[in-house]
Design an enzyme around this catalytic site. Structure first.
Site, short mmCIF file in Angstrom:
data_model
loop_
_atom_site.label_atom_id
_atom_site.label_comp_id
_atom_site.label_asym_id
_atom_site.label_seq_id
_atom_site.Cartn_x
_atom_site.Cartn_y
_atom_site.Cartn_z
N ARG A 310 0.26 -3.21 -0.25
CA ARG A 310 -0.35 -2.37 0.79
C ARG A 310 -0.82 -3.27 1.93
O ARG A 310 -1.41 -4.34 1.68
CB ARG A 310 -1.55 -1.59 0.23
CG ARG A 310 -1.16 -0.38 -0.59
CD ARG A 310 -0.47 0.69 0.26
NE ARG A 310 -0.03 1.83 -0.52
CZ ARG A 310 1.17 1.96 -1.09
NH1 ARG A 310 2.06 0.98 -0.98
NH2 ARG A 310 1.48 3.05 -1.75
N GLU A 339 0.54 2.71 9.35
CA GLU A 339 2.00 2.92 9.30
C GLU A 339 2.39 4.18 10.05
O GLU A 339 1.80 5.24 9.80
CB GLU A 339 2.45 2.98 7.84
CG GLU A 339 2.26 1.65 7.14
CD GLU A 339 2.78 1.61 5.71
OE1 GLU A 339 3.25 2.65 5.20
OE2 GLU A 339 2.73 0.53 5.10
N HIS A 358 8.29 -0.09 5.14
CA HIS A 358 7.86 0.46 3.85
C HIS A 358 9.07 0.98 3.04
O HIS A 358 9.15 2.17 2.72
CB HIS A 358 6.81 1.57 4.05
CG HIS A 358 5.96 1.80 2.83
ND1 HIS A 358 4.63 2.14 2.88
CD2 HIS A 358 6.25 1.73 1.50
CE1 HIS A 358 4.13 2.28 1.66
NE2 HIS A 358 5.11 2.03 0.80
N1 LIG Z 1 6.24 -1.06 -0.89
C1 LIG Z 1 6.52 -0.07 -1.69
O1 LIG Z 1 7.31 0.81 -1.38
C2 LIG Z 1 5.83 0.00 -3.01
C3 LIG Z 1 4.58 -0.47 -3.15
N2 LIG Z 1 3.96 -0.42 -4.36
C4 LIG Z 1 2.62 -0.96 -4.44
O2 LIG Z 1 2.63 -2.11 -5.26
C5 LIG Z 1 1.37 -2.25 -5.89
C6 LIG Z 1 1.56 -2.54 -7.36
O3 LIG Z 1 2.22 -1.46 -7.99
P1 LIG Z 1 2.39 -1.49 -9.58
O4 LIG Z 1 2.74 -2.84 -10.02
O5 LIG Z 1 3.26 -0.36 -9.92
O6 LIG Z 1 0.90 -1.17 -10.02
P2 LIG Z 1 0.19 -1.66 -11.35
O7 LIG Z 1 -1.02 -0.84 -11.48
O8 LIG Z 1 1.15 -1.70 -12.48
O9 LIG Z 1 -0.22 -3.17 -11.03
C7 LIG Z 1 -1.28 -3.50 -10.19
C8 LIG Z 1 -1.96 -4.70 -10.80
O10 LIG Z 1 -2.92 -5.18 -9.87
C9 LIG Z 1 -3.98 -5.69 -10.64
N3 LIG Z 1 -5.18 -5.86 -9.85
C10 LIG Z 1 -6.18 -4.98 -9.61
N4 LIG Z 1 -7.12 -5.60 -8.86
C11 LIG Z 1 -6.70 -6.85 -8.64
C12 LIG Z 1 -7.24 -7.96 -7.94
N5 LIG Z 1 -8.42 -7.89 -7.31
N6 LIG Z 1 -6.53 -9.12 -7.91
C13 LIG Z 1 -5.35 -9.19 -8.53
N7 LIG Z 1 -4.79 -8.18 -9.23
C14 LIG Z 1 -5.46 -7.03 -9.26
C15 LIG Z 1 -4.13 -4.67 -11.76
O11 LIG Z 1 -4.83 -5.23 -12.86
C16 LIG Z 1 -2.70 -4.37 -12.10
O12 LIG Z 1 -2.23 -5.20 -13.15
C17 LIG Z 1 0.61 -0.97 -5.57
O13 LIG Z 1 -0.26 -1.21 -4.49
C18 LIG Z 1 1.66 -0.02 -5.13
O14 LIG Z 1 1.18 0.95 -4.31
C19 LIG Z 1 4.57 0.08 -5.46
C20 LIG Z 1 5.82 0.59 -5.37
C21 LIG Z 1 6.56 0.62 -4.13
O1 LIG Z 2 4.98 3.95 -4.70
C1 LIG Z 2 4.35 3.36 -3.81
O2 LIG Z 2 3.21 2.91 -3.95
C2 LIG Z 2 4.97 3.17 -2.52
O3 LIG Z 2 4.41 2.48 -1.70
C3 LIG Z 2 6.20 3.89 -2.20
O4 LIG Z 2 5.90 4.66 -1.09
P1 LIG Z 2 6.87 5.83 -0.61
O5 LIG Z 2 6.86 6.84 -1.69
O6 LIG Z 2 8.21 5.22 -0.40
O7 LIG Z 2 6.25 6.34 0.64
#
Ligand SMILES: NC(=O)C1=CN([C@@H]2O[C@H](COP(=O)(O)OP(=O)(O)OC[C@H]3O[C@@H](n4cnc5c(N)ncnc54)[C@H](O)[C@@H]3O)[C@@H](O)[C@H]2O)C=CC1
Ligand SMILES: O=C(O)C(=O)COP(=O)(O)O
Length: 533
Positions: A310, A339, A358
């Site tokens: 993010r 965004e 994104h």
């Molecule tokens: N760019 C995109 O399109 C996408 C972005 N994302 C983003 O990626 C991120 C991670 O997603 P997931 O791995 O599925 O979530 P997840 O919940 O599996 O992993 C997040 C991890 O961050 C850790 N965490 C929490 N606070 C923390 C801190 N202060 N320092 C370090 N680690 C910390 C948690 O313990 C957890 O293990 C989310 O913010 C999600 O929104 C996810 C999918 C697509």
């Molecule tokens: O799953 C997430 O956290 C994402 O950031 C993906 O975002 P989107 O559904 O592609 O707008």
């Protein structure tokens, strides 16, 4: 199943019709008996003892009744639920939704348009581009029961407001993990080799082989910040590229890191040792702008940063300063604080920055998976089932749920009965529920029953809609301290559990006692007491 139907934002029932109809002259003791469904053979007895003269209770307000179940127990036809899809969702997900609901796709709505529509739908599905604000949730109160986030990050949904109004929030946490990890690796590699800059230059007629000399990945240290689903997959792939991977995550299990050959280290150590830093934590108050002037100062000069998490976890002005000074050699960003970012954003236009709009979750496969995952979660929630991906409600293991099922409606009835015994809600000064079972303390989840007692206490005498989502919040609002909800265990061999509550003089005005017997738990008893003024 029956238990879950009663717990989640289910079709609303008018307080008047749901009110336990007790005569003003309540008998001094009442026994109800029921046979549990899931806990076959489970026996249940409720004994209600009245310790003071109750006043009859009248509902204070009435709420609109809207029944939406197409399979209502009386067989009557019900209108289908209505689902508003606010952002592009794959056809596969829409097909799942259409089997159960009337679906309206309204992509690209303005905030005002969304606000105007909120009260016309039972469920709303969004991706990251729609802000589900308190205003939207309050406008939808009374009808909007589920918000589905077709993706992982729920930072665009006001979770506190959703909880307060009893609106369940579900997400699709797994289907886009690989897509996001692959995009992280794509950005890592293309940044290291200046792919996007060289591509733009060549298309502009410039053949600049010396300008775009890159850096190698093999042997370099990558710090994965946030070792969750995406972070672990990035780590796995980076190991395959010959990188040395370290990670920081305060909550990650050490064995998962060990299994992948990843060293878990502190925040400061991770950023100090890394040549590349890849961000994978959620945007929450503790991670907001966690990458700032101070943290950039602790990094190696020439560090490279990738962000597919993010935008808000980085102080973007500080990143521009770090890029200008050369402290950060390059950044590759998929996400931004705002965004889309402003057209004149210094960060986006910086020559050492690679950007994508994104796109982390944007693969055909991930979008199909996410759409199906969220559609199934929303349909399940609309049916009143407990959602496995609930964000603002407890997830109760299936085994516990089936054991508790027979007692869930009893808990609500006990609440409804008790509120009548103590002259309505205004007579309640505290709630004490003691639940005793042979299960160990870590194996005992009484939130379902607690929620249902609260529902039973509050709904007959107010317009508040209570469910598993907002039960604890509702109790706190009424200053019923959660510490008053106690649970105890008893020895499995104990035939008559000893725990009782509400028998002291300060808890004298109204009390109800339920004795539960479940084959797997042995004798189980829980006692509730309500103190009146
Ligand atoms: N760019 C995109 O399109 C996408 C972005 N994302 C983003 O990626 C991120 C991670 O997603 P997931 O791995 O599925 O979530 P997840 O919940 O599996 O992993 C997040 C991890 O961050 C850790 N965490 C929490 N606070 C923390 C801190 N202060 N320092 C370090 N680690 C910390 C948690 O313990 C957890 O293990 C989310 O913010 C999600 O929104 C996810 C999918 C697509
Ligand atoms: O799953 C997430 O956290 C994402 O950031 C993906 O975002 P989107 O559904 O592609 O707008």
């Amino acid at each position: 199943m029956a238990a879950s139907r009663a717990l989640l934002p289910s079709p609303q029932v008018s307080p008047a019709s749901a009110r336990v109809r007790l005569a003003a002259a309540v008998p001094s003791s009442l026994t109800l008996a029921a046979r549990g469904g899931a806990g076959a053979g489970a026996r249940l007895r409720v004994r209600c003892a009245i310790l003071s003269s109750p006043a009859p209770v009248a509902p204070t307000e009435s709420r609109p009744v809207r029944r939406i179940s197409p399979s209502a127990p009386d067989g009557a036809l019900r209108p289908k639920p209505a689902v508003l899809v606010a952002e592009k969702l794959s056809e596969a997900g829409l097909a799942v939704l259409r089997q159960f609901a009337d679906v309206e796709c309204a992509y690209g709505m303005s905030p005002a348009e969304l606000l105007a529509k909120a009260a016309q739908f039972d469920a709303l599905i969004v991706r990251s581009g729609t802000k589900v604000t308190r205003e939207v949730l309050e406008a939808g109160q009374g009808r909007l029961r589920v918000v589905g986030r077709a993706g992982v990050g729920i930072d665009n949904v006001d979770l506190q407001a959703a909880t307060e109004v009893g609106c369940l929030v579900v997400n699709a946490p797994t289907a886009n993990t690989i897509a996001a990890a692959e995009h992280g690796i794509a950005l890592l590699a293309s940044m290291a080799r200046n792919v996007s800059q060289a591509d733009a230059a060549l298309k502009a007629g410039k053949w600049q082989r010396n300008k775009y000399v890159g850096v190698s990945l093999v042997g370099k240290t990558l710090a994965v910040m946030g070792f969750g689903k995406v972070g672990s997959e990035v780590a796995r792939r980076a190991k395959g590229l010959g990188m040395h991977v370290i990670a920081h995550d305060p909550y990650a299990p050490a064995d998962r890191a060990r299994a992948l050959g990843v060293e878990l280290v502190s925040f400061d150590e991770a950023i100090a040792r890394a040549d590349f830093i890849s961000l994978h934590m959620p945007l929450i108050p503790t991670t907001s702008k966690i990458f700032n002037d101070e943290s950039f100062a602790k990094m190696k000069t020439g560090v490279r940063i990738i962000n597919v998490a993010r935008g808000g976890v980085i102080d973007e002005d500080a990143l521009v300063r770090a890029l200008d000074s050369g402290k950060v050699a390059q950044a590759a960003l998929d996400v931004f604080t705002v965004e889309p970012p402003p057209k004149d954003s210094k960060l986006v236009l910086h020559e050492n920055v690679t950007v994508t709009p994104h796109l982390g979750a944007s693969t055909v496969e991930a979008q199909e998976g996410v759409a199906i995952e969220i559609a199934e979660a929303v349909v399940g929630a609309l049916r009143g089932e407990l959602a496995a991906t609930a964000v603002n409600a407890p997830m109760v293991p299936a085994e516990i749920l089936s054991e508790l099922a027979p007692y869930v409606s009893l808990a609500e009835k006990l609440g409804r009965l008790a509120v009548q015994l103590v002259a309505g809600e205004s007579g309640i000064k505290g709630v004490k529920v003691v639940y005793t079972t042979a299960r160990g303390p870590d194996d005992l989840d009484t939130r379902l029953l607690r929620a249902m007692v609260t529902k039973g206490l509050v709904e007959p005498v107010s317009s508040t809609f209570v469910n598993l989502v907002n039960a604890d919040y509702t109790a706190k609002q009424r200053r019923w301290s959660p510490s008053r909800f106690a649970s105890r265990t008893c020895s499995p061999s104990s035939r008559v559990p000893s725990a009782t509550a509400g028998t002291t003089s300060s808890w004298r005005a109204g009390s109800s006692t339920a004795c539960l017997t479940s084959p797997s738990w042995g004798p189980t008893r829980w006692t509730s007491a309500w103190r009146a003024t």
